[in-house]
Design an enzyme around this catalytic site. Structure first.
Site, PDB file in Angstrom:
ATOM      1  CE  LYS A  11      -3.724  -2.394   2.493  1.00 54.42           C
ATOM      2  NZ  LYS A  11      -4.604  -2.379   3.689  1.00 54.42           N
ATOM      3  CE1 TYR A  51      -8.929  -3.439   0.664  1.00 57.28           C
ATOM      4  CE2 TYR A  51      -8.131  -1.409  -0.340  1.00 57.28           C
ATOM      5  CZ  TYR A  51      -7.909  -2.549   0.419  1.00 57.28           C
ATOM      6  OH  TYR A  51      -6.643  -2.797   0.921  1.00 57.28           O
ATOM      7  CG  PHE A  59     -13.163   0.886   6.990  1.00 59.35           C
ATOM      8  CD1 PHE A  59     -12.635   0.355   5.812  1.00 59.35           C
ATOM      9  CD2 PHE A  59     -13.865   0.034   7.835  1.00 59.35           C
ATOM     10  CE1 PHE A  59     -12.809  -0.985   5.486  1.00 59.35           C
ATOM     11  CE2 PHE A  59     -14.048  -1.310   7.507  1.00 59.35           C
ATOM     12  CZ  PHE A  59     -13.514  -1.816   6.324  1.00 59.35           C
ATOM     13  CB  THR A  93      -6.986  -6.786   9.661  1.00 58.81           C
ATOM     14  OG1 THR A  93      -7.327  -7.881   8.818  1.00 58.81           O
ATOM     15  CG2 THR A  93      -7.395  -5.484   9.008  1.00 58.81           C
ATOM     16  NE  ARG A 104      -1.957  -6.041   7.116  1.00 57.10           N
ATOM     17  CZ  ARG A 104      -3.095  -6.566   6.654  1.00 57.10           C
ATOM     18  NH1 ARG A 104      -3.674  -7.568   7.303  1.00 57.10           N
ATOM     19  NH2 ARG A 104      -3.655  -6.096   5.561  1.00 57.10           N
ATOM     20  CG  ASN A 114      -3.338  -2.769   7.117  1.00 57.68           C
ATOM     21  OD1 ASN A 114      -3.234  -2.302   5.990  1.00 57.68           O
ATOM     22  ND2 ASN A 114      -4.364  -3.503   7.499  1.00 57.68           N
ATOM     23  CG  HIS A 117      -4.831  -6.433  -0.411  1.00 60.45           C
ATOM     24  ND1 HIS A 117      -6.049  -6.537   0.209  1.00 60.45           N
ATOM     25  CD2 HIS A 117      -4.890  -7.255  -1.491  1.00 60.45           C
ATOM     26  CE1 HIS A 117      -6.818  -7.379  -0.478  1.00 60.45           C
ATOM     27  NE2 HIS A 117      -6.138  -7.828  -1.523  1.00 60.45           N
ATOM     28  CD  GLU A 128      -8.094  -9.179  -3.899  1.00 59.32           C
ATOM     29  OE1 GLU A 128      -8.876  -8.723  -3.041  1.00 59.32           O
ATOM     30  OE2 GLU A 128      -7.008  -9.734  -3.594  1.00 59.32           O
TER      31      GLU A 128
HETATM   32  N1  UDP Z   1      -9.604  -1.110   7.396  1.00 59.77           N
HETATM   33  C1  UDP Z   1      -9.658   0.070   8.102  1.00 59.77           C
HETATM   34  N2  UDP Z   1     -10.439   0.124   9.232  1.00 59.77           N
HETATM   35  C2  UDP Z   1     -11.145  -0.946   9.682  1.00 59.77           C
HETATM   36  C3  UDP Z   1     -11.079  -2.164   8.953  1.00 59.77           C
HETATM   37  C4  UDP Z   1     -10.298  -2.209   7.810  1.00 59.77           C
HETATM   38  O1  UDP Z   1      -9.019   1.053   7.731  1.00 59.77           O
HETATM   39  O2  UDP Z   1     -11.833  -0.838  10.697  1.00 59.77           O
HETATM   40  C5  UDP Z   1      -8.780  -1.168   6.194  1.00 59.77           C
HETATM   41  C6  UDP Z   1      -7.438  -1.829   6.452  1.00 59.77           C
HETATM   42  O3  UDP Z   1      -6.459  -1.125   5.700  1.00 59.77           O
HETATM   43  C7  UDP Z   1      -7.626  -3.215   5.898  1.00 59.77           C
HETATM   44  C8  UDP Z   1      -8.585  -2.960   4.754  1.00 59.77           C
HETATM   45  O4  UDP Z   1      -9.438  -1.937   5.212  1.00 59.77           O
HETATM   46  O5  UDP Z   1      -6.396  -3.790   5.485  1.00 59.77           O
HETATM   47  C9  UDP Z   1      -9.405  -4.137   4.314  1.00 59.77           C
HETATM   48  O6  UDP Z   1     -10.017  -4.718   5.452  1.00 59.77           O
HETATM   49  P1  UDP Z   1     -10.047  -6.291   5.644  1.00 59.77           P
HETATM   50  O7  UDP Z   1     -10.946  -6.586   6.799  1.00 59.77           O
HETATM   51  O8  UDP Z   1     -10.355  -6.939   4.342  1.00 59.77           O
HETATM   52  O9  UDP Z   1      -8.542  -6.618   6.101  1.00 59.77           O
HETATM   53  P2  UDP Z   1      -7.326  -7.341   5.366  1.00 59.77           P
HETATM   54  O10 UDP Z   1      -7.915  -8.355   4.424  1.00 59.77           O
HETATM   55  O11 UDP Z   1      -6.535  -6.270   4.652  1.00 59.77           O
HETATM   56  O12 UDP Z   1      -6.526  -7.967   6.473  1.00 59.77           O
HETATM   57 MG    MG Z   2      -9.437  -8.252   3.030  1.00 55.29          MG
END
Ligand code: UDP
Ligand code: MG
Length: 151
Positions: A11, A51, A59, A93, A104, A114, A117, A128
């Protein structure tokens, strides 16, 4: 375990913090095969599709603002069980809950920053990879040390 492909994106925070090499190295050292890699600043349309599953979450617009704020480095990795393994290398996450030793866990503190992805399952990986890459950008190749990687 069957060979799979997964989509991984560093990212904008990871790129700005100079973590591209550190992150690539972890996937390389693990033994996965890099079959596509490029840098781009995503359009809003691309980020919203990527997304889309989070469209109704509070968010979402902040996340799209962030992902489109600068260059990302996107890649496709191939190997046995790579989809789940990449998620383990990446970590939880919420970076403060991610285990030390994960990307992470070692390199981030904030859920909104974080660093990386990774596709969360086979269907997402296909979606994707197709969203971010043309099929001609995926390189089919056999590493010269292949026999030292798999039995
Ligand atoms: N995210 C955020 N706030 C939240 C949850 C998610 O900013 O409360 C962002 C975070 O960058 C995360 C992305 O949205 O990586 C996608 O969320 P997901 O639950 O799919 O997590 P990931 O698959 O990236 O672990
Ligand atoms: Mg995800």
């Amino acid at each position: 375990m069957a060979s799979e492909r997964t989509f991984v994106a560093i990212k904008p925070d990871g790129v700005q913090r100079g973590l591209v090499g550190e992150i690539l190295a972890r996937f390389e050292r693990k033994g996965f095969k890099l079959i596509a890699l490029k840098q781009l600043t995503p359009s809003r349309e691309l980020a919203e599709k990527h997304y889309g599953v989070h469209r109704d979450r509070p968010f979402f617009s902040g996340l799209v603002d962030f992902i489109t704020s600068g260059p990302v480095v996107v890649m496709v990795w191939e190997g046995d069980g790579v989809i789940a393994s990449a998620r383990r290398l990446i970590g939880a996450t919420k970076p403060l809950e991610a285990e030390p030793g994960t990307i992470r866990g070692d390199l981030a503190v904030n859920i909104g920053r974080n660093v990386i992805h990774g596709s969360d399952g086979p269907d997402t990986a296909l979606f994707e990879i197709d969203l971010w890459f043309e099929s001609a950008e995926l390189n089919v190749w056999i590493p010269s040390d292949q026999r030292w990687r798999v039995e």
